[in-house]
Design an enzyme around this catalytic site. Structure first.
Site, PDB file in Angstrom:
ATOM      1  CE  LYS B  22      11.935  -2.704 -17.333  1.00 49.88           C
ATOM      2  NZ  LYS B  22      11.084  -1.941 -18.265  1.00 49.88           N
ATOM      3  NE  ARG B  92      11.590  -3.624 -21.775  1.00 48.98           N
ATOM      4  CZ  ARG B  92      11.624  -4.835 -21.222  1.00 48.98           C
ATOM      5  NH1 ARG B  92      12.718  -5.561 -21.237  1.00 48.98           N
ATOM      6  NH2 ARG B  92      10.564  -5.304 -20.610  1.00 48.98           N
ATOM      7  N   GLY B 101       2.889  -1.180 -16.698  1.00 49.17           N
ATOM      8  CA  GLY B 101       1.956  -0.623 -17.683  1.00 49.17           C
ATOM      9  C   GLY B 101       2.012   0.877 -17.828  1.00 49.17           C
ATOM     10  CG  MET B 103       7.267   3.783 -16.818  1.00 52.19           C
ATOM     11  SD  MET B 103       6.855   5.548 -16.753  1.00 52.19           S
ATOM     12  CE  MET B 103       8.331   6.236 -17.439  1.00 52.19           C
ATOM     13  NE  ARG B 336       8.614  -6.678 -12.613  1.00 51.92           N
ATOM     14  CZ  ARG B 336       7.750  -5.897 -13.258  1.00 51.92           C
ATOM     15  NH1 ARG B 336       7.882  -4.580 -13.182  1.00 51.92           N
ATOM     16  NH2 ARG B 336       6.771  -6.391 -13.959  1.00 51.92           N
ATOM     17  CG  HIS B 454      -3.351  -2.766 -17.235  1.00 49.93           C
ATOM     18  ND1 HIS B 454      -4.560  -2.313 -16.758  1.00 49.93           N
ATOM     19  CD2 HIS B 454      -2.447  -1.796 -16.965  1.00 49.93           C
ATOM     20  CE1 HIS B 454      -4.399  -1.109 -16.228  1.00 49.93           C
ATOM     21  NE2 HIS B 454      -3.112  -0.777 -16.346  1.00 49.93           N
ATOM     22  NE  ARG B 616     -15.981  11.082  20.439  1.00 57.68           N
ATOM     23  CZ  ARG B 616     -15.701  11.260  19.144  1.00 57.68           C
ATOM     24  NH1 ARG B 616     -14.519  11.726  18.793  1.00 57.68           N
ATOM     25  NH2 ARG B 616     -16.576  10.979  18.222  1.00 57.68           N
ATOM     26  CD  GLU B 744     -11.339  16.141  19.848  1.00 61.35           C
ATOM     27  OE1 GLU B 744     -11.553  15.637  18.742  1.00 61.35           O
ATOM     28  OE2 GLU B 744     -12.120  15.999  20.820  1.00 61.35           O
ATOM     29  CB  SER B 763      -7.462   9.357  23.225  1.00 60.74           C
ATOM     30  OG  SER B 763      -7.602   8.728  21.977  1.00 60.74           O
ATOM     31  CB  CYS B 830      -8.790   7.325  18.941  1.00 58.53           C
ATOM     32  SG  CYS B 830      -9.344   8.965  19.396  1.00 58.53           S
ATOM     33  CE1 TYR B 850      -5.486   3.870  22.393  1.00 60.44           C
ATOM     34  CE2 TYR B 850      -4.356   4.113  24.498  1.00 60.44           C
ATOM     35  CZ  TYR B 850      -5.395   4.451  23.648  1.00 60.44           C
ATOM     36  OH  TYR B 850      -6.343   5.348  24.042  1.00 60.44           O
TER      37      TYR B 850
END
Lengths: 877, 877
Positions: B22, B92, B101, B103, B336, B454, B616, B744, B763, B830, B850
């Site tokens: 602000k 403020r 909402g 502050m 803003r 709000h 799997r 894992e 994986s 995964c 990936y």
């Protein structure tokens, strides 16, 4: 082309891995000029190729074998397939590491219906010839063809009964001829074909049988027990026969150059006249002590003694020998470093240093750390012993004292041990099938067999108390009872046995702690001069602490405070604390526990004096302290003025799906800081009091468990430091103290550099670290780890020996990271692994400051630490 | 000396971290020449110092503040403590990230009993002066002194009732004077002292209140929800007052430069005449749409529109503005970047590219990946919608469709959601206290408040469906009922709401999948051009697979086969398999399951075509498949011809202390190889059939879970390869296939180089890897992780976002080790983390091929992957 067969002349003692221990030593002795029956050795490489391929001997190997047979034939001027004066062979396994009783032997190979006549004729001893033939048929059938030996033994017993013969030797040549026919019948019935008459076929089957025996279940159990890799394979020794069963001037025996039970420097052994091979160790006839031989054949006794001494000096170690006397001629069939009790090992090592035979360093390397365990076990209380009723006395086969309930079958031993019952295995004689029972029993009794019988040898190897050859007792394994004169002991009855005297007593006898003086003290002094690694102990009580001090512990590496919570006078307050609904209520309950904890710590600090003591704050999840039975729950509810539903509700709320990964360790301190505050208050108050009362310096080491992040450690540390400062203020006194952490979560090991910024010391909790790094719950993995061992994926359980290959990466890395942050940060290990010799070597190599283990493993740890220091120095030189 | 206070003239928009959003924007606007009330900003550094120290403003800071007040006094030619023509301030908060909402604001600060008279006199508006004073007393009491606001509101209501006033504005100056006296009374009663009359004291209290409000619970919840660090602190903006409550030519409003719900490029907002500050957003009076302003004050409307456009161009983004009109003079109080729905964000980004305002790259960076979630949620089925009974229509505050049972209190929503009930939160209006309820509800309805209330703002931020300001309904929160004309909806009744139309319906309405076309399609095309990381999905059924394909998945990264075991037609065979006493029996049971598994795989391969599919093999422990209720156990026993004791026995045997670390994953295959053999047979048969039926190439990827060692992987791989070869032979056809493993278990990550020798792909199963690396059971750690978050040890749960700092070390290291062994080994992730944008950035950086996530997160993953690729390129340039 790979050479698969070596004549004994071609080998030497350093060729163990190829020729096996037995073959390499036969070769060494041959080249030393000792009288060894000529022969050759088929290598372990051949065994491995055989097992990897189709389990059939390949042609080129057989050609090589034939070449060596021809050589022996030339040497001895006899022919293998001759029917007049036949050359006979023994075929014996010989692995790299001696595996007593596990592998199989075939003697007199080469005999058939024709050759037996030739042998009778050429030796002029028909009885001997048929005795040899019946033995051969039985051994071949049993070992090579897996026909149950009992079929033959029953026939032999019947024959003896029919002819009123007490011993085998009482049977005549004709009886034996008859027996041979009956044995061949058994063979034909079982195999559907005649007993093989062609010597070369016999040899082929025998070699295959030895190779296959490498993988039999008994051999596997033994290897597992002794950490012998499965891929070594066995060699096969084919050796021309010499005969101990040629009559009164022949015999066979086994001997040690020193006493394998005590280490005393006198020739020790047994022999049987007119006997062959396994007769002595099988325990069928009770043999004569070796000293008798001097009376009946003094010249031969001295020849044997000189040979034995020569071999001991050559090998610079106590030797275990097998010999045969054939018509007053001595042959050595085997020499090897003798197995011995820990007591003997230690005494021999110390004696040999004093005899100038070996150095202190060598002496230290000679004693297997694990074996020290045997020396630390208790003996019977002298007073109780005097009043105890002796049932009988057997041979003192393996030292130690044990009491337990009698069981006659290995399976019953295993079952009852699981149920927490202490047991004694009692057998007519033991066989490899009994191994699991022997492992689980407190001690072993046999009615037959000598100091070198299966039971005696195996028990000594295990460090287990054993009384062998208690010939007065009559064991009925089927009726589960043994009798000794008018005393009858039934399954489940209590007896006590003393493996150092051979006495067997009625009932349970109190035991006392061993005295660790004399050679032990001297030896351990040498050990302490060599080692660099500190050795502490895990002890939760002043009693344990004192015991460990006697065993040479230099401090406490782990005091678990939770055990202190479980005693009957405390658990109500602990439960009250857990069920508290408010901080105030919880503090009130903790206030009840605190003075008791303070007294525990006072006792420990008092016992340990100025030595370091690491105390770990509460670790287990709270639900472990709550009752499970309806009765206890009801009592707790009424004690606390709560409803049963309320108590059950709290128990339910605290239950966890995976408690191992749940709300425990310092996580409790994040949610309930009051608990750790109470504990550190108790610790510091006790320390300040002992310091004042004894006028000594104490540096408390407080350990925070289960840390996964430096912020977590910092949070808990701030809490307890605040409490400690309050104690200092209240007591108007202060002292230095260290706050450190367990490294037992993989994340903590990965971030040890950060964690070190807030830690004065690290202690590797390798139990939990192993669980999390493998994803193995120690409580649950037993079920499948057996299969993992069998399938050679994890040959040794990672809970017994630190997994250096995997978990070790984390540990080693954490050491480096920790030192990067704080060069002098103190580091140790306090998991069960801290008492495992191989793990201790690893701890030395990665530069830990100390290991901590249970009191009884402290001497083991000291020795293992010395050995790795010596080995490292030798490597550097 | 640190400078803690900046005048707006001294700052600019890049000083956010110091001045808050602000303050920085007020400074920027001031320097752009926009009409902003003069003032200054106290920095976030001051806030942090305040909170770290004793929560008291220090003297030198106050001196600095006084200096700036004097500057403002000089600028405006007014005095702060003047009683004639007093200078008033607004105080403020202004954090780095906007926290709507959360502050608190205090207006009209500086008024007291004297100054109010001066203000009345100098403005000639007594009503305005007392209106300002009563507002000030209430805000100050509530915000700075924590006196419940309701005390004042009740008094205001009474006053209005007493005087027959409908709106606040209907009260006269005299009424307000009376109210001021009453408010001061309340203050005195609550605080025990008079309302502070000294302006400087008022300011001190106000600043302290703002600083303290940074740490109030509501603010903490919001920060947690939005991943805003707790250590940023808030700035305080002290700004000279301008007044929207000076009568009919004054007013106040909020506006967006484009529609924040749809993105449409038209000025969008609301205003209230004769109102101050929070009146618009508080939802107390329903405001007018901004377009109305053109009718009543055309000149001012155009001035405002021009200013708005200028700001949008300046900031190159849609702006959210607050403005006040004081006697026909426009002041901008705040600008803003506006919060918007995902739909709006995407449309604005695409529009701005087409308007030439920003580049494609910038457009991609503008859309928060997580927010796409909102676009993917279903809408109501058109047919059902036509027949559905509309209860009423409110504002379409946040798009989406939701059905659920009505609850009126956040706590009821939380409770019922935990029990699996879908809920709709219905409130008169929402406040920060309702946040948890809003998080848990399917959707939100309010009776009052506009598009910027709000409820609307927060719901849009959450991507949660919301209908706001449904003014026809009357909510009685105490009686737990709402009425709309003659319809009464009680707690627990089912309603459906459409956040895109504002309609509220009776009962449940079927939903249909969203259509992802238009700007979404265009935008995602740009995204796919940029990203380098592949995006697969976790899908266990053809239905999921198809859904994921629509969302742009390029393959399946994880098909869990265990879910297939649970359906009603299969579970009996699965249980039969588990209870089998022999391999034969087990195989028989598996034979029943196999054809069903084969059809599952057929369906998945058919749906995915030539795209990669990783399946799997069975992962969970077997006990998960067994029944727990007595009834089911009895049925199973009777089905299987077993006794109940037998079944209970097996269930007992299979129970584990820590199932997470128990007998599961490939450990099952070590003990029961038949299970995996059945599964690979089903996989390969299905693949071969689809290949033939569809004439396409398929490369099955078979994944072995829970591997901890290469020998273990090799063992299982050998088993299944053997089975696959049998299938090939039987079907007289073959195909290439890949066998890979989950990484894992920490040990597998540490030894990834060895494991890579036997794996075609890795994986990363980061769920289990997180559990083991932290030692946190996902099922149990919820209880204490909340405390860890609050105590800032682990601010974000490591199960939501990959712990890059710790677990990340293992993952990154495993990637390196794996590639060292096999340069081109394919690697993905995964775990649940695969759909978390920050984790995806990490996956990109460490070079994974990936990520795989649930279908609805696929677009999120695609966008996150594109953003990291762009960010990386920008950094390199």
């Amino acid at each position: 082309m790979t050479k698969y067969v070596y004549s004994f002349k071609e080998g030497n003692k350093d060729m163990r891995s190829l020729m096996g221990g037995k073959g390499a030593n036969l070769a060494e002795m041959t080249n030393m000029g000792i009288n060894v029956p000529t022969g050759f050795c088929i290598t372990t490489e051949a065994c491995n190729r055989f097992l990897d391929e189709d389990k059939v001997l390949w042609d080129s190997l057989f050609d090589e074998i034939k070449g060596h047979i021809e050589e022996v034939e030339k040497d001895l001027n006899k022919k293998f397939s001759d029917t007049e004066n036949p050359l006979l062979f023994s075929v014996r396994s010989g692995a790299v590491f001696s595996m007593p009783g596990m592998m199989d032997t075939i003697l007199n190979l080469g005999l058939n219906d024709q050759a037996v006549k030739g042998l009778a004729h050429s030796t002029g001893n028909e009885r001997f010839a048929y005795d040899s033939y019946r033995r051969f048929i039985q051994m071949f059938s049993d070992v090579a063809m897996e026909i149950p030996g009992v079929l033959f033994e029953d026939r032999l017993s019947e024959m003896k009964k029919r002819h009123g013969a007490e011993l085998d030797n009482d049977l005549t040549a004709d009886h034996l001829k008859e027996l041979v026919e009956e044995f061949k019948e058994i063979y034909k019935e079982e195999m559907g074909e005649d007993f093989p008459q062609e010597p070369m076929d016999q040899l082929r089957f025998a070699i295959e049988a030895v190779f296959k025996s490498w993988d039999n279940p008994r051999a596997r159990v033994y290897r597992k027990l002794n950490d012998i890799p499965d891929n070594l394979g066995t060699a096969v020794n084919v050796q021309s026969m010499v005969f101990g069963n040629m009559g009164k001037t022949s015999g066979t025996g086994v001997a040690f150059t020193r006493n394998p039970a005590t280490g005393e420097n006198v020739l020790f052994g047994e022999y049987l006249m007119d006997a062959q091979g396994e007769d002595v160790v099988a325990g069928i006839r009770t043999p004569e002590p070796i000293s008798h031989l001097e009376d009946i054949m003094p010249h031969l006794f001295h020849e044997f003694k000189d040979t034995a001494m020569k071999l001991e000096e050559h090998y610079q170690d106590m030797q275990d020998l097998e010999f045969t006397i054939e018509n007053e001629r001595l042959f050595i069939l085997q020499t090897r470093n003798g197995k011995r009790t820990a007591d003997a090992a230690l005494n021999i090592a110390v004696d040999m240093v004093e005899e100038g035979l070996i150095t202190k360093e060598e002496a230290i390397m000679r004693v297997e750390p694990k074996s020290l365990d045997q020396l630390l076990h208790p003996n019977f209380d002298e007073k109780e012993l005097k009043e105890a009723q002796v049932i009988t006395k057997g041979l003192a086969a393996s030292p130690g004292a044990a009491s337990g309930r009698v069981y006659f079958h290995a399976s019953d031993i295993v079952k009852n041990t699981k149920d927490g019952v202490k047991t004694i295995l009692v057998r007519q004689e033991t066989s490899p099938e009994d191994i699991e029972g022997m492992i689980n029993a407190e001690g072993i009794v046999t009615a037959r067999g000598g100091m070198t019988s299966h039971a005696a040898v195996v028990a000594r190897g295990m460090g287990k108390c054993c009384v062998a050859g208690a010939s007065e007792i009559h064991v009925d394994e089927d009726q589960r009872v043994f009798k000794c004169r008018d005393i009858e002991i039934k399954e489940g009855d209590l007896i006590s046995i003393d493996g150092s005297t051979g006495n067997i007593y009625l009932g349970d006898i109190q035991k006392v702690e061993p005295k660790l003086t004399g050679n032990f003290g001297k030896f351990m002094e040498w050990v302490d001069e060599e080692r660099q690694l500190g050795v502490r102990t895990n002890a939760d009580s002043p009693k344990d602490a004192k015991q460990a001090l006697e065993f040479g512990a230099e401090g406490i590496g782990l005091t678990r405070t939770e055990h202190m919570f479980f005693t009957e006078d405390r658990i109500p307050a602990v439960r009250e604390m857990i069920l508290s609904k408010s901080i105030e209520q919880r503090k009130k309950a903790l206030d009840k526990i605190r003075p008791m904890q303070e007294e525990d710590f006072y006792g420990i600090y008092e016992a340990m004096g100025e030595r370091p003591v690491t105390i770990r704050l509460l670790d287990p999840p709270l639900h472990e302290f709550l009752p499970t039975s309806t009765q206890e729950i009801e009592k707790l509810a009424s004690d606390m003025n709560l409803t049963v539903e309320d108590v059950r509700g709290t128990i339910g709320e605290l239950q966890e799906v995976n408690p191992m990964l749940g709300h425990r360790g310092c996580r409790l301190a994040i949610t309930f800081p009051e608990i750790y505050r109470m504990q550190v208050r108790a610790i510091m108050t006790a320390a300040l009091r002992v310091k004042k009362d004894k006028n000594i310096e104490i540096l408390p080491e407080i350990m925070i468990p289960l840390v996964s992040d430096v912020k977590e450690l910092k949070y808990v540390k701030d809490e307890i430091t605040d409490e400690i400062e309050m104690v200092f203020e209240e007591m108007d006194d202060r002292m230095d103290y260290h706050i450190g952490t367990m490294i037992e979560i993989p994340r903590a090991a990965l971030l040890a550099d950060e964690i070190a910024t807030e830690a004065d010391f690290f202690s590797f909790g390798t139990n939990d670290l192993t669980q999390m790094t493998f994803g193995f719950s120690r409580d649950d993995s037993g079920k499948f780890l057996t299969e993992y061992a069998e399938k050679k994926i994890y040959p040794v359980s990672p809970f017994e020996r630190l997994d250096q290959h995997g978990v070790g990466i984390l540990v080693e890395n954490a050491v480096k990271l920790g030192r990067k942050t704080k060069e002098n940060i103190h580091m140790g290990i306090c998991g069960e692994h801290g008492g495992d010799p191989e793990t201790i070597q690893f701890c030395h190599k990665i530069g830990l400051d100390y290991v901590s283990c249970s009191p009884f493993r402290v001497p083991i740890a000291r020795l293992a630490a010395a050995q790795v220091a010596i080995a490292e120095r030798n490597q550097e030189q």
